[in-house]
Design an enzyme around this catalytic site. Structure first.
Site, PDB file in Angstrom:
ATOM      1  N   SER A  14      63.816  45.790 -76.229  1.00 23.12           N
ATOM      2  CA  SER A  14      64.392  45.571 -74.904  1.00 23.12           C
ATOM      3  C   SER A  14      63.299  45.822 -73.866  1.00 23.12           C
ATOM      4  O   SER A  14      62.250  45.185 -73.940  1.00 23.12           O
ATOM      5  CB  SER A  14      65.600  46.500 -74.741  1.00 23.12           C
ATOM      6  N   HIS A  41      65.935  41.544 -75.552  1.00 28.38           N
ATOM      7  CA  HIS A  41      66.903  41.460 -74.452  1.00 28.38           C
ATOM      8  C   HIS A  41      66.246  40.839 -73.234  1.00 28.38           C
ATOM      9  O   HIS A  41      65.123  41.172 -72.905  1.00 28.38           O
ATOM     10  CB  HIS A  41      67.385  42.859 -74.058  1.00 28.38           C
ATOM     11  N   ASP A 134      71.157  49.573 -78.375  1.00 28.77           N
ATOM     12  CA  ASP A 134      71.399  48.436 -79.265  1.00 28.77           C
ATOM     13  C   ASP A 134      70.388  48.459 -80.417  1.00 28.77           C
ATOM     14  O   ASP A 134      69.231  48.796 -80.222  1.00 28.77           O
ATOM     15  CB  ASP A 134      71.245  47.137 -78.455  1.00 28.77           C
TER      16      ASP A 134
END
Lengths: 198, 279
Positions: A14, A41, A134
Site C-alpha cells: 500500500s 492499493h 489488508d
C-alpha cells in the site's frame, strides 16, 4: 521430504509500495520462472500508469491483469485500480467489482486467499510496506495451506503498519529488506525442492 | 500428508456444490458457471453475515426461507457502480458510437445487467445531449428484482453520487449534471424525459435468451462474474441479439480475447473495450 517447486508469487503493498516495487521488480531477471501477481492499493480512478512505468524499468513484462487472462510465467500482473484480482483453479485471473475489503478495492486478502487455494504449498506470499492491515489474513491463509511467507522488515519499510500487522497475524518464513527480498525470490525460484532453510 | 487446511477446503467446496445445486432446484437461479473464486468470496460473506458456521447450514436456511433467499440474491449481486463509471468510456461512446447510431432513424439499446441503473441513466443523459434520445429505446435488464425496482425509481442518495458531476465532465458532458436531475435535501431524481425512453425488465443472462435486434449492447462488469463457459454462452446471446455492425461495450478490464466470439467482432476503441459485430 516432499519434492516440488514453487509455482507462483503474490505480493501486496500500500503506502510506499511504488518505491518498493521500483526496487524489487527491476532486480528480478528476465529468466525469473514464476508468474507474479501484485495488489498495490491506489485510487480507484487511477489509470495503468504504474504498470507502464514498472514495465519500462523491469526485465520482466509488467502489465495490468485482464479478466480470464492466463497467469503465466515471465510476467508480472498488477491488479487494475477499482477491481479485486482473484486467481481461478485453471490458473487464469478473474476480476470483480464487489464491495471493498479492509476499505480497499483491490484487496490483498482477495488475491492471497484465492491464490492459496489454487497453489497451496507451491505459493510464495510477500507483504510489503503499507499503512493498512489488508493482507494479514491472506498471508495467514497462505501459511495455513503450507506456502512460503515473506514480510518486509517493518523497521526499514516506508510505512510499517502493513508488515507489522502481517507479522502479528502469522509466523512467517523470512523478514527482510527490499534488496534481500528480490534475491530471496530468485533463490526460491531456483530450488526444485523445498529446502529454503538448508 | 495433506494439510488440514486443504482438507477443510475440499469439504467446503463440496458443500458449495451442494448449495448451488439446491438453489438451482429450489429457485431456478443457476450460479454453477460463475467464476468460482469471486463466487466463493460472496458466498462466504453471505454465510458470515447470516452468522452460520457451514455452507450446508446456509443451504438449509435458504431452502426453507423464501424471504431470506430474496436477501441472499441481493447480496450475491451487489456491485460497486456509479454514474459515468469509467468516464473515458462514455467520452469514447459519445465520439465513436453515437455518430454511427445517428445514421439510423431509430436505435435499440440493451443495457444487460443494469443493477441499480446508474450507468443506464448516464447513457440516457449522453444520448439526450447528443439530440438522439427521442430516437432511441433503452432496454435495461437485470436478474435482481430489487435492483430493477431501484433503477426504475431513478432516485439516488446525494452522498452516493458525489463524484457524478466530476465524472460527467470528464466524460465530455456538454451541459451541467444538475440539469438532468431534480434535487432535494438528500436525494436526486432523474427527470422523466430520461426515464420515458428506458424500459426496465427482468432478464436472466444465464437462463433467458436472445433479446431483440439491437444496435448497441452495453454489458459492463457483468461477464467478469462468469466462468469461460458461461461467458461464451452469454456472448453468443449478445452476438445473436445484435444487428450486423452493432456495437458491444464491455467493462474496462473485460476483453473478447479469451472468448469464442473474438473473430466475430472488431475493436472500435480497444482501450475502452468498444467492439463492433462483423460476423
Amino acid at each position: 521430504m516432499e519434492s516440488f517447486a514453487y509455482r507462483a508469487v503474490v505480493m501486496g503493498t500500500s503506502a510506499g509500495g511504488m518505491q518498493a516495487l521500483k526496487t524489487i521488480l527491476p532486480a528480478l531477471p528476465e529468466s525469473f520462472p514464476l508468474p507474479i501477481a501484485i495488489v498495490q492499493h491506489m485510487q480507484e480512478s487511477a489509470d495503468d500508469f504504474l504498470a507502464e512505468y514498472l514495465n519500462g524499468i523491469s526485465p520482466l513484462t509488467v502489465k495490468e491483469a485482464e479478466d480470464k487472462e492466463p497467469f503465466s510465467p515471465g510476467t508480472v500482473y498488477l491488479a487494475p485500480a477499482g477491481y479485486h484480482l482473484l486467481i481461478e483453479a485453471d490458473q487464469t485471473f478473474s476480476l470483480s467489482v464487489d464491495v471493498r475489503e479492509n476499505y480497499c478495492c483491490p484487496a490483498i486478502d482477495a488475491l492471497f486467499e484465492s491464490a492459496a487455494e489454487v497453489f497451496g504449498e507451491a505459493l510464495i506470499g510477500v507483504v510489503l510496506t503499507g499503512a493498512n492491515g489488508d493482507g494479514s489474513h491472506g498471508l495467514k491463509t497462505i501459511k495455513a495451506r503450507g506456502g512460503f511467507a515473506i514480510v518486509q522488515n517493518p523497521v526499514t519499510a516506508e510505512s510499517d503498519y502493513m508488515p507489522a500487522a502481517a507479522l502479528a497475524a502469522t509466523p512467517v518464513d523470512r523478514v527482510g529488506d527490499l534488496e534481500q527480498i528480490a534475491s530471496l525470490l530468485v533463490h526460491c525460484s531456483e530450488v526444485s525442492e523445498k529446502n529454503i532453510y538448508g | 500428508m495433506m494439510l488440514m487446511a486443504a482438507r477443510e477446503n475440499d469439504t467446503e467446496n463440496m458443500e458449495i456444490d451442494m448449495l448451488l445445486a439446491g438453489i438451482r432446484r429450489r429457485y431456478g437461479y443457476d450460479f454453477t458457471n460463475y467464476a468460482q473464486a469471486s463466487l466463493k468470496r460472496r458466498l462466504t460473506r453471505a454465510r458470515e453475515k447470516a452468522n452460520l458456521p457451514h455452507f450446508t447450514a446456509l443451504l438449509d436456511h435458504l431452502f426453507h426461507d423464501e424471504r431470506y433467499f430474496d436477501e441472499f440474491l441481493r447480496q450475491m449481486s451487489v456491485t460497486v457502480t456509479e454514474m459515468f463509471r469509467d468516464p473515458l468510456f462514455y467520452k469514447a461512446a459519445r465520439e465513436k458510437v453515437v455518430p454511427v447510431l445517428k445514421t439510423f432513424p431509430f436505435a435499440k439499446i440493451w443495457h444487460a445487467g443494469c443493477a441499480t441503473g446508474e450507468e443506464v441513466y448516464s447513457m440516457a443523459m449522453l444520448l439526450q445531449e447528443e439530440g438522439f434520445l427521442d430516437r432511441a429505446r433503452i432496454y435495461a435488464t437485470d436478474f435482481n428484482k430489487h435492483s430493477l425496482d431501484a433503477a426504475e425509481k431513478g432516485i439516488y442518495a446525494l452522498k452516493n453520487i458525489k463524484d457524478a458531476a466530476e465524472n460527467y465532465r470528464t466524460a465530455g458532458g456538454a451541459h451541467d449534471f444538475a440539469d438532468h436531475v431534480s434535487t432535494s435535501y438528500e436525494f436526486i431524481k432523474f427527470k422523466d424525459a430520461l426515464k420515458e425512453r428506458i424500459t426496465f425488465s427482468y432478464h436472466n443472462l444465464v437462463t433467458d435468451g436472445v433479446f431483440g435486434e439491437m444496435n448497441l449492447i452495453c454489458c459492463r462488469n457483468v461477464l467478469i462474474y462468469f466462468d469461460k463457459t458461461l461467458q461464451n454462452h452469454v456472448l453468443s446471446t449478445f452476438t445473436q441479439s445484435l444487428r450486423h455492425g452493432g456495437f458491444l461495450c464491455l467493462g474496462n478490464k473485460e476483453t473478447l480475447n479469451y472468448t469464442a466470439v473474438r473473430g466475430l467482432f472488431e475493436p472500435v476503441d480497444a482501450k475502452q473495450r468498444i467492439y463492433r459485430k462483423i460476423g
